[in-house]
Write an enzyme that holds these catalytic residues in place. Structure first.
Site, PDB file in Angstrom:
ATOM      1  N   ASP A   1     -66.474  39.506 -23.647  1.00 32.20           N
ATOM      2  CA  ASP A   1     -67.115  40.760 -23.232  1.00 32.20           C
ATOM      3  C   ASP A   1     -66.467  41.993 -23.863  1.00 32.20           C
ATOM      4  OD1 ASP A   1     -69.116  39.740 -21.456  1.00 32.20           O
ATOM      5  OD2 ASP A   1     -67.519  39.260 -20.042  1.00 32.20           O
TER       6      ASP A   1
ATOM      7  N   HIS B   1     -58.981  36.015 -18.847  1.00 30.30           N
ATOM      8  CA  HIS B   1     -59.959  34.953 -18.642  1.00 30.30           C
ATOM      9  C   HIS B   1     -59.355  33.907 -17.723  1.00 30.30           C
ATOM     10  CE1 HIS B   1     -62.659  31.554 -19.581  1.00 30.30           C
ATOM     11  NE2 HIS B   1     -63.538  32.482 -19.884  1.00 30.30           N
TER      12      HIS B   1
END
Length: 328
Positions: A265, A206
Site C-alpha cells: 500500500d 505487515h
C-alpha cells in the site's frame, strides 16, 4: 413526472455516493438478469464468477464517469470496452481513453499484486461466512464489497496518500531532501501529534512480512519507472526517503527487535495518482483485483465445507440476579 425533473432526481441520487456502494448495488441488480442465479453447482459458479470478473471494470468506470458528470458537471463520456484489450487497458480506456504502454503494464501488475493472497483478510472471510449460509453469488459478492469498502481494510493506500499530503504541508518541497525535517514530522506522527493522531505511519509494517514485502519491492520498480516517465522523480525520491527512515523510527518507538518494512500500500496510491486515477477509485480498483480471489474462495467453501460458519461468543460481563418488573 417530467423528464427534466426525473433527470434532476437521478443526479441528486448520485451525488455523494461512494463508488463501492454503486458497485454493490450493481452486483445485486445482476441477480435479476441471471437465468439461474441461485444454482450453486460448480459449473454455474464458474460462469457467474467469470461474468463478475469481466464486468467489474466496466461497472466501476461507468459509475465514476456518471458521478463525475452529475457532481462536477464534467462532460459525460461512455466508451465501450474493446475485445482486443486487457482488463487493465480497457479500464484505462473507459476511464480516460489515453494511456501509455507503461500505464497499462503498471496497472496490470497492481491488479496481480493486490489479488487475493489468502483467507486471512476481512473481505475474503466475509466471502466464506456469507457463502456458508447457502446464499447466491451476487449476495455473497456484495457483502465482500461492503467489507472491502471499510477504511481499515481497503482504504490503506488512500491513508498513505493523505499522510504524504499532510507531510508536504509541513515540509517545503525545497526541503524534501532534508532527512532531519522528515524525521521530525514522522516522530510527531508516531507521538500522535500530527496527521490523524492515530500514531501510525501508514504503508509501513505487515503481519507476515518483516524483511520486505515482495509485492512492494516489485511495485517500487514500476513506480520509479512511471515517475521518470511522468516527470515526478522528486516525489518518488520523497517516498523512498520516508520508506528508508520510517521503518527504523517505528522499531525505536515501539522497541521492536524485528524489522519493519513497507507494504504494497505504500506506493500503490502514488502509482494510481501517476496513472491519472482519482482517489475515489482506489478501493474500487482493489475490488477488481480481489474478485478472482473471492470467487475461488466461494467455490472452495461450497465444494469443500458445506457447513454454515457461526461464531461462538463468551460473556465477559458480570451476572446479576433478575429483578421482577414491579420490584424495580
Amino acid at each position: 413526472m417530467p423528464l427534466e425533473q426525473k433527470t434532476k432526481m437521478n443526479i441528486i441520487e448520485l451525488e455523494g455516493n461512494n463508488i463501492m456502494n454503486i458497485l454493490a448495488r450493481s452486483v445485486l441488480e445482476m441477480y435479476r438478469f441471471d437465468p439461474n442465479p441461485d444454482d450453486t453447482s460448480r459449473d454455474n459458479l464458474m460462469r457467474q464468477s467469470i461474468d463478475l470478473i469481466s464486468k467489474f471494470p466496466t461497472i466501476i468506470a461507468y459509475a465514476f464517469n456518471m458521478l463525475r458528470h452529475a457532481t462536477f458537471g464534467r462532460s459525460l463520456h461512455i466508451r465501450h470496452p474493446q475485445e482486443n484489450l486487457s482488463i487493465a487497458e480497457n479500464f484505462l480506456y473507459m476511464l480516460k481513453r489515453d494511456y501509455t504502454e507503461l500505464d497499462a503494464r503498471t496497472l496490470d501488475l497492481l491488479l496481480v499484486l493486490q489479488a487475493e493472497h489468502g483467507g486471512g483478510n476481512n473481505s475474503t472471510f466475509t466471502t466464506h461466512v456469507v457463502t456458508s449460509s447457502g446464499t447466491d453469488t451476487y449476495s455473497s459478492t456484495a457483502a465482500s464489497i461492503g467489507s472491502l469498502k471499510g477504511p481499515r481494510h481497503g482504504g490503506a493506500n488512500l491513508k498513505v496518500q493523505n499522510m504524504f499530503a499532510d507531510l508536504k504541508s509541513h515540509v517545503d518541497q525545497d526541503h524534501w531532501d532534508n532527512e532531519d525535517e522528515i524525521i521530525t514530522y514522522l516522530k510527531k506522527v508516531l507521538n500522535k501529534e500530527a496527521f490523524d493522531h492515530a500514531g501510525l505511519i501508514y504503508g509501513m509494517g505487515h503481519a507476515v512480512y518483516t524483511l520486505s514485502d515482495p509485492r512492494e519491492v516489485i511495485l517500487k520498480r514500476f513506480a520509479q519507472a512511471l515517475a521518470e516517465e511522468k516527470g515526478m522523480t522528486e516525489e518518488f525520491e520523497l517516498y523512498n526517503r520516508v520508506e528508508n527512515i520510517a521503518g527504523k523510527l517505528i522499531m525505536e518507538h515501539r522497541k521492536l527487535f524485528k524489522n519493519v518494512c513497507a507494504n504494497v500500500d505504500f506506493y500503490s496510491g502514488f502509482v494510481y495518482s501517476m496513472l491519472g486515477i482519482p482517489e475515489e477509485l482506489f478501493t474500487p480498483i482493489f475490488a477488481i483485483a480481489r474478485m478472482p480471489g473471492w470467487s475461488a474462495h466461494r467455490l472452495e467453501e461450497l465444494i469443500s465445507a458445506n457447513k454454515i460458519i457461526r461464531p461462538a461468543y463468551k460473556y465477559v460481563g458480570h451476572h446479576t440476579d433478575f429483578v421482577p418488573f414491579d420490584e424495580r
